[in-house]
Design a protein around this motif. Sequence first.
Motif, PDB file in Angstrom:
ATOM      1  N   SER A 267       2.950  -5.325  -3.180  1.00  0.00           N
ATOM      2  CA  SER A 267       2.932  -5.565  -4.617  1.00  0.00           C
ATOM      3  C   SER A 267       3.920  -6.663  -4.991  1.00  0.00           C
ATOM      4  O   SER A 267       5.079  -6.626  -4.598  1.00  0.00           O
ATOM      5  CB  SER A 267       3.304  -4.280  -5.342  1.00  0.00           C
ATOM      6  OG  SER A 267       3.178  -4.453  -6.728  1.00  0.00           O
TER       7      SER A 267
ATOM      8  N   VAL B  11      -1.931 -12.479  -9.242  1.00  0.00           N
ATOM      9  CA  VAL B  11      -2.170 -11.829  -7.952  1.00  0.00           C
ATOM     10  C   VAL B  11      -1.714 -12.769  -6.839  1.00  0.00           C
ATOM     11  O   VAL B  11      -2.121 -13.937  -6.811  1.00  0.00           O
ATOM     12  CB  VAL B  11      -3.663 -11.484  -7.779  1.00  0.00           C
ATOM     13  CG1 VAL B  11      -3.956 -11.060  -6.356  1.00  0.00           C
ATOM     14  CG2 VAL B  11      -4.068 -10.396  -8.763  1.00  0.00           C
TER      15      VAL B  11
ATOM     16  N   PHE C  54      -5.639  -6.041  -5.077  1.00  0.00           N
ATOM     17  CA  PHE C  54      -4.772  -6.371  -6.204  1.00  0.00           C
ATOM     18  C   PHE C  54      -5.551  -6.970  -7.366  1.00  0.00           C
ATOM     19  O   PHE C  54      -5.116  -6.880  -8.513  1.00  0.00           O
ATOM     20  CB  PHE C  54      -3.641  -7.300  -5.760  1.00  0.00           C
ATOM     21  CG  PHE C  54      -2.581  -6.565  -5.001  1.00  0.00           C
ATOM     22  CD1 PHE C  54      -1.865  -5.557  -5.638  1.00  0.00           C
ATOM     23  CD2 PHE C  54      -2.313  -6.842  -3.680  1.00  0.00           C
ATOM     24  CE1 PHE C  54      -0.892  -4.851  -4.946  1.00  0.00           C
ATOM     25  CE2 PHE C  54      -1.349  -6.145  -2.993  1.00  0.00           C
ATOM     26  CZ  PHE C  54      -0.634  -5.145  -3.623  1.00  0.00           C
TER      27      PHE C  54
ATOM     28  N   ARG D 122      -6.702  -4.055  -9.280  1.00  0.00           N
ATOM     29  CA  ARG D 122      -5.560  -3.503  -9.996  1.00  0.00           C
ATOM     30  C   ARG D 122      -5.194  -4.380 -11.203  1.00  0.00           C
ATOM     31  O   ARG D 122      -4.873  -3.885 -12.273  1.00  0.00           O
ATOM     32  CB  ARG D 122      -4.383  -3.420  -9.022  1.00  0.00           C
ATOM     33  CG  ARG D 122      -3.388  -2.375  -9.370  1.00  0.00           C
ATOM     34  CD  ARG D 122      -2.452  -2.109  -8.216  1.00  0.00           C
ATOM     35  NE  ARG D 122      -3.044  -1.229  -7.208  1.00  0.00           N
ATOM     36  CZ  ARG D 122      -2.326  -0.680  -6.229  1.00  0.00           C
ATOM     37  NH1 ARG D 122      -1.049  -0.944  -6.111  1.00  0.00           N
ATOM     38  NH2 ARG D 122      -2.918   0.112  -5.365  1.00  0.00           N
TER      39      ARG D 122
END
Lengths: 248, 248
Positions: free
Chosen positions: A226, B89, B100, B103
């Motif tokens: 992340s 991202v 991602f 997300r």
Amino acid sequence: MARPVTTKARARATYRHGDLRRALLEAGIALARDGGPEAVVLREATRRAGVVPNAAYRHFASRQDLLNAVRAAALAAVARAMEAELAAVPEGTPEEVARFSLRAIGLGYLRFAEEEPGLFRTAFAVPGGLEVGADPSSRGESGLGPFQLLGDALDKMVAAGLLPPERRPGAEFLAWSAVHGFAMLVLEGPLHGFGPAERREIGARVIEMVEKGLEVPRPAVSRKASPAKRGERALDLGQGEAASQSEA
Amino acid sequence: MARPVTTKARARATYRHGDLRRALLEAGIALARDGGPEAVVLREATRRAGVVPNAAYRHFASRQDLLNAVRAAALAAVARAMEAELAAVPEGTPEEVARFSLRAIGLGYLRFAEEEPGLFRTAFAVPGGLEVGADPSSRGESGLGPFQLLGDALDKMVAAGLLPPERRPGAEFLAWSAVHGFAMLVLEGPLHGFGPAERREIGARVIEMVEKGLEVPRPAVSRKASPAKRGERALDLGQGEAASQSEA
DNA sequence: ATGTTTTGTGGACAGCGTACACAATACGGC
DNA sequence: GCCGTATTGTGTACGCTGTCCACAAAACAT
């Protein structure tokens, strides 16, 4: 008709209605049923009750007040739809009962959304805000509102060992989010292109998703990758973005 | 102010507005931003544009028509919020990027819902119904609407092997349901009792739930025990129910 | 029977969306 | 440059809404 006159039934004079509040509420419910919250028009409710518009103000402080009462009734109807589905859950091991109870909650919710879109929207698509368990008139036969029924089902899952206790807090929001969101998509159009069978199939997958989402103790995906900067600012962008984002 | 006069800038006469349609749209957007869809009042929009109410009818067929245009703009703003999150991202393996991206889509959606509740509700909490990709003015910078952006992210997941192709159809509805539902709960009140941090935590769990829900190839729970009779009767409450469901 | 409280009536007001006729402006052909 | 025509904003009006006020009718307490 056949209103219970409080003292002596002097049938001629209709000046006193008998139970205007209930009549107005029922008219409001009928309006909400076909037409949703915006169709709950005070004057129309009084018209249906055979009474002058202002009479409503003896029983409801405002249109919004009437609408809130209708909303409570709609919430109670949602609760009853859930209870009806819960009653059909077969006997079995605690695990089975718990699992099927959760499923029944979701199905009852979706069933109600599909069959009573007007009432469903009245219950939930509320501009002002929504108190989950406040109004006692928003409960079902069991005395519990939709939200408490969901909580109960989740508690049963914890008791049956299907849901780790540390995941229990906030779990109703996970479940509710998924099912509520699906109901919204059904009502708002995006799924209108699909037939009832396909909608039910997707609805079943939504409920499966909830079950899966609750069971796992921790996400299998590591968050190591992340990006650091996103962790910091997270969900606040704040200034400058809102100002310029109108369509050109 | 400083409107582009079409031919010669005869500054005195303000009879011709210059770009009334745009002015009305922007007024409508401003109204929707603080107040949601029900605050988009035609007369108020014309007032802000410095024009008589009926002038609006030269550019919009009705209030609903204006509201639809505002909605399209709001959808475009949602798309831009997603795109902003997508742009953050980080590079990485296709798996990472795909994961991602999904997300980011969810985070952008939730971020927008929290920061621009009025516009968000205008975009989605629509009584009339919602066309997902119809209006070209509802797209973001990339030329894609919120729904297409989600579809793209899911396609990327299929390409990266994170989502079984046979689970791809309908997957956007799973994801959308969960995130949209959560956004609704945030907006409608149930989560107002929680602080921003807790809301974000639950939001993150919702997105995890989506990821989990998509990855699994088939449900582990057999549906054998599902009660048969439920298939038949479905959901008819019909008579007598509404009459007695008011609170006394 | 009488006075008080409750409940419905009558009339009014501002604000809303919208329809119709009219006026001011811009534009296209000469 | 002038003029007919299409475009765009104005004025007036109607019915609808929620809500306020003063008043009247019924029910209740004494």
